[in-house]
Design a protein around this motif. Structure first.
Motif, short mmCIF file in Angstrom:
data_model
loop_
_atom_site.label_atom_id
_atom_site.label_comp_id
_atom_site.label_asym_id
_atom_site.label_seq_id
_atom_site.Cartn_x
_atom_site.Cartn_y
_atom_site.Cartn_z
N SER A 124 0.83 -1.22 0.00
CA SER A 124 0.00 0.00 0.00
C SER A 124 0.85 1.25 0.00
O SER A 124 0.47 2.28 -0.55
N LEU A 125 2.04 1.16 0.64
CA LEU A 125 2.95 2.31 0.68
C LEU A 125 3.42 2.68 -0.72
O LEU A 125 3.53 3.85 -1.07
N PHE A 126 3.70 1.66 -1.55
CA PHE A 126 4.24 1.91 -2.87
C PHE A 126 3.17 2.00 -3.96
O PHE A 126 3.49 2.17 -5.13
N LEU A 127 1.89 1.88 -3.58
CA LEU A 127 0.81 1.76 -4.56
C LEU A 127 0.77 2.91 -5.54
O LEU A 127 0.57 2.71 -6.74
N SER A 128 0.99 4.12 -5.04
CA SER A 128 0.86 5.30 -5.91
C SER A 128 2.21 5.75 -6.47
O SER A 128 2.27 6.81 -7.08
N PHE A 129 3.28 4.98 -6.22
CA PHE A 129 4.61 5.38 -6.68
C PHE A 129 5.23 4.25 -7.49
O PHE A 129 5.96 3.42 -6.97
N ASP A 130 4.90 4.23 -8.76
CA ASP A 130 5.38 3.14 -9.61
C ASP A 130 6.91 3.10 -9.69
O ASP A 130 7.50 2.03 -9.78
N TYR A 131 7.57 4.29 -9.67
CA TYR A 131 9.03 4.29 -9.78
C TYR A 131 9.67 3.73 -8.51
O TYR A 131 10.72 3.14 -8.55
N PHE A 132 9.05 3.92 -7.33
CA PHE A 132 9.54 3.29 -6.12
C PHE A 132 9.44 1.77 -6.24
O PHE A 132 10.33 1.04 -5.87
N ASN A 168 21.29 -2.36 -5.76
CA ASN A 168 20.77 -1.78 -4.51
C ASN A 168 19.92 -2.82 -3.80
O ASN A 168 18.91 -3.29 -4.33
N HIS A 169 20.34 -3.19 -2.61
CA HIS A 169 19.65 -4.20 -1.81
C HIS A 169 18.80 -3.44 -0.78
O HIS A 169 19.35 -2.71 0.06
N ILE A 170 17.49 -3.63 -0.83
CA ILE A 170 16.57 -2.74 -0.11
C ILE A 170 15.77 -3.53 0.91
O ILE A 170 15.31 -4.65 0.66
N LEU A 171 15.63 -2.92 2.08
CA LEU A 171 14.67 -3.44 3.06
C LEU A 171 13.86 -2.27 3.60
O LEU A 171 14.31 -1.12 3.61
N LEU A 172 12.65 -2.61 4.03
CA LEU A 172 11.72 -1.61 4.59
C LEU A 172 11.44 -2.01 6.02
O LEU A 172 11.19 -3.18 6.32
N MET A 173 11.52 -1.03 6.93
CA MET A 173 11.21 -1.30 8.34
C MET A 173 10.33 -0.19 8.88
O MET A 173 10.27 0.93 8.33
N ASP A 174 9.64 -0.51 9.98
CA ASP A 174 8.79 0.52 10.58
C ASP A 174 9.65 1.42 11.45
O ASP A 174 10.86 1.27 11.55
N VAL A 194 10.31 7.64 5.16
CA VAL A 194 9.24 7.77 4.16
C VAL A 194 7.89 7.74 4.88
O VAL A 194 7.76 7.20 5.98
N GLU A 195 6.91 8.33 4.24
CA GLU A 195 5.56 8.41 4.83
C GLU A 195 4.55 8.15 3.73
O GLU A 195 4.61 8.74 2.65
N ASN A 196 3.58 7.24 3.99
CA ASN A 196 2.58 6.95 2.96
C ASN A 196 1.41 7.93 3.05
O ASN A 196 1.40 8.83 3.90
N SER A 197 0.42 7.70 2.19
CA SER A 197 -0.70 8.65 2.10
C SER A 197 -1.55 8.64 3.36
O SER A 197 -2.30 9.59 3.63
N GLY A 252 -0.21 8.65 6.29
CA GLY A 252 0.59 9.28 7.33
C GLY A 252 1.43 8.30 8.13
O GLY A 252 2.04 8.69 9.13
N LYS A 253 1.50 7.03 7.68
CA LYS A 253 2.30 6.05 8.39
C LYS A 253 3.77 6.23 8.03
O LYS A 253 4.14 6.27 6.86
N VAL A 254 4.62 6.32 9.03
CA VAL A 254 6.05 6.55 8.84
C VAL A 254 6.79 5.21 8.83
O VAL A 254 6.57 4.35 9.69
N SER A 255 7.65 5.06 7.83
CA SER A 255 8.52 3.89 7.75
C SER A 255 9.92 4.35 7.36
O SER A 255 10.15 5.53 7.07
N ILE A 256 10.86 3.40 7.39
CA ILE A 256 12.26 3.70 7.02
C ILE A 256 12.67 2.77 5.89
O ILE A 256 12.55 1.54 5.99
N LEU A 257 13.13 3.37 4.81
CA LEU A 257 13.61 2.63 3.65
C LEU A 257 15.14 2.60 3.70
O LEU A 257 15.79 3.64 3.68
#
Length: 479
Positions: A7-15, A25-31, A109-112, A114-119
């Motif tokens: 849901s965080l990336f839903l509106s950001f196709d380039y993300f 680039n090795h990526i993880l997402l955390m709260d 990063v923050e989704n629509s 208002g939830k804050v996460s760390i990329l």
């Protein structure tokens, strides 16, 4: 949690493209508390963690125990939340427990909703870091080698400016203060390069690429003049500049040895020439005396010949002994003997050879000692002969014996020429002769041999003297 990430990336196709398609680039997402929400395929490929291995766990599991103790995971989360971004270079622990150097950037990063996460975007720099460490070690290794080289090593650019040196360079030119921060070698060497031979030859190497070797130059350093051998060769660096390498080797000792050897050869040749010339003359005169049947002159010439042969034998024996001693081949024939009897044997020998002189013995040497009896007789006869030779006409020479529980000491005193204070410290050196005695017979090896013989007995030699009032020569050996 995976749904939250989607849901965080839903509106950001380039993300989404960055997350799923990147390979470097090795990526993880955390709260915001550091709980891992998702990882991309590249992270799994590089570090071995499948999503099921790591999602829902605290990000600290990717840090080494040392980094965890230092609180690095917490610091990274705190900085990312407060400053919107945090960077680090540290180890990352793979699934198989191997560790790799990584460069990481954590972004808030923050989704629509208002939830804050760390990329967290990670790049594997392990091979790069290994290469850097290897280069650092190689550089340090080269620096250690350069530092340990006793020769002066200098790299010059095409303008003869100093590019690199070793520690020996600083020691050589420590008294010279350059006019500018850039040190020009021509400026340093010019005071000692009177005809600009070194400077011109270095310029030829820079222009022609042909090196030179074995150019000698005398440089004054620390108040002493030293002789150096200069070698120069071209070196091509990666920038295409015409640098040259200078290696300057201190050959002062070698030059001194060369001079000493030449002096010794000349000195010995001169000293041997006199008795040889006398022998030739005596032989010629004996031939004439035989023709004329002049028995008196024949006997006189025969005695002179014997004396000259004796002088030659003494010189050759001293040279032979000095050569053996200097090469470490002096061997002592140790035995027990009565010291007083040994002294009498030595004085009797001198009295036969020099009946006009009076040798006075003081002290009682009636004690058993261990040593090389005949080498010690050689020392005593040499002391007595010197006392007589340099007595300047005085007929008394005094030999004194003293001993205690530890050592026995012998001194020989004359009332002759004496030795100046400046020359006294050198009288036991090889081939040394005091200025006032150079017109007298001898090649300057007697006292040197005495010193070496006494040192071989673990003893000491020394002398006291006053010009015009005579000298006292001592030796002592342990009991």
């Amino acid at each position: 949690m995976l749904k939250t990430a989607n849901s965080l990336f839903l509106s950001f196709d380039y993300f989404e493209a960055l997350f799923h398609k990147t390979e470097e680039n090795h990526i993880l997402l955390m709260d915001d508390e550091g709980i891992i929400l998702d990882i991309n395929d590249s992270f799994t490929t590089c570090f071995g963690y499948a999503p099921s291995d790591i999602i829902g766990k605290y990000v600290g599991i990717l840090f080494t125990e040392e980094d965890q103790r230092q609180g690095k995971p917490e610091n990274e989360i705190r900085n990312a939340l407060s400053k919107d971004q945090a960077s680090d270079n540290n180890y990352l622990v793979s699934k198989d427990k191997t560790i790799s150097w990584v460069s990481g950037e954590s972004v808030r990063v923050e989704n629509s909703d208002g939830k804050v996460s760390i990329l967290k975007i990670i790049q594997d720099i392990h091979q790069q870091k290994k290469s850097e460490i290897a280069l650092d070690r190689l550089h340090q290794f080269n620096e250690n080698i350069l530092t340990s080289i006793e020769d002066i090593v200098i790299v010059l650019d095409e303008n003869m400016n100093v590019v690199k040196t070793n520690r020996a360079f600083s020691a050589l030119f420590k008294d010279i203060k350059p006019a500018a921060e850039t040190i020009n070698f021509a400026y340093l060497i010019r005071p000692y390069d009177a005809f600009e031979e070194v400077e011109k030859n270095i310029q030829k190497v820079i222009s022609s690429g042909m090196g030179f070797s074995n150019i000698s130059i005398e440089i004054e350093t620390g108040g002493d003049k030293r002789v150096f051998d200069i070698n120069c060769s071209p070196m091509q660096n990666t920038g295409g500049e015409n640098n040259v390498l200078l290696v300057i080797h201190d050959i002062t000792v070698h030059k001194q040895v060369e001079r000493e050897r030449e002096d010794v050869i000349g000195f010995v040749a001169h000293e041997l020439r006199n008795p040889l010339a006398n022998l030739v003359l005596c032989n010629d005169l004996m031939v004439e005396a035989i023709k004329e049947n002049n028995q008196e002159e024949l006997n006189d010439m025969l005695q002179r010949s014997k004396n000259n042969v004796s002088r030659l034998n003494k010189m050759i024996a001293e040279l032979y002994d000095a050569t053996r001693i200097n090469s470490g081949n002096l061997k002592l024939d140790i035995s027990s003997f009565n010291f007083r009897d040994m002294i009498k044997e030595a004085t009797d020998t001198i009295e036969v050879l020099q009946p006009a002189y009076n040798i006075v013995v003081k002290g009682d040497g009636n004690i058993e000692v261990r040593g090389d009896k005949y080498r010690l007789i050689q020392v005593i006869t040499n002391y007595l002969s010197n006392g007589i030779k340099y007595s300047n006409g005085k007929t008394d020479v005094v030999l004194t014996i003293q001993y205690d529980n530890e050592k026995i000491t012998v001194s020989v005193k004359d009332e002759g020429l004496g030795i100046s204070p400046k020359q006294l410290p050198f009288i036991f050196e090889r081939f040394f002769r005091a200025e006032k005695t150079k017109n007298l017979e001898g090649i300057g090896l007697g006292l040197y041999l005495c010193r070496q013989i006494i040192h071989a007995h673990k003893g000491h030699v020394w002398a006291e003297s006053e010009e015009g009032k005579g000298s006292i020569f001592y030796f002592s050996i342990p009991l």
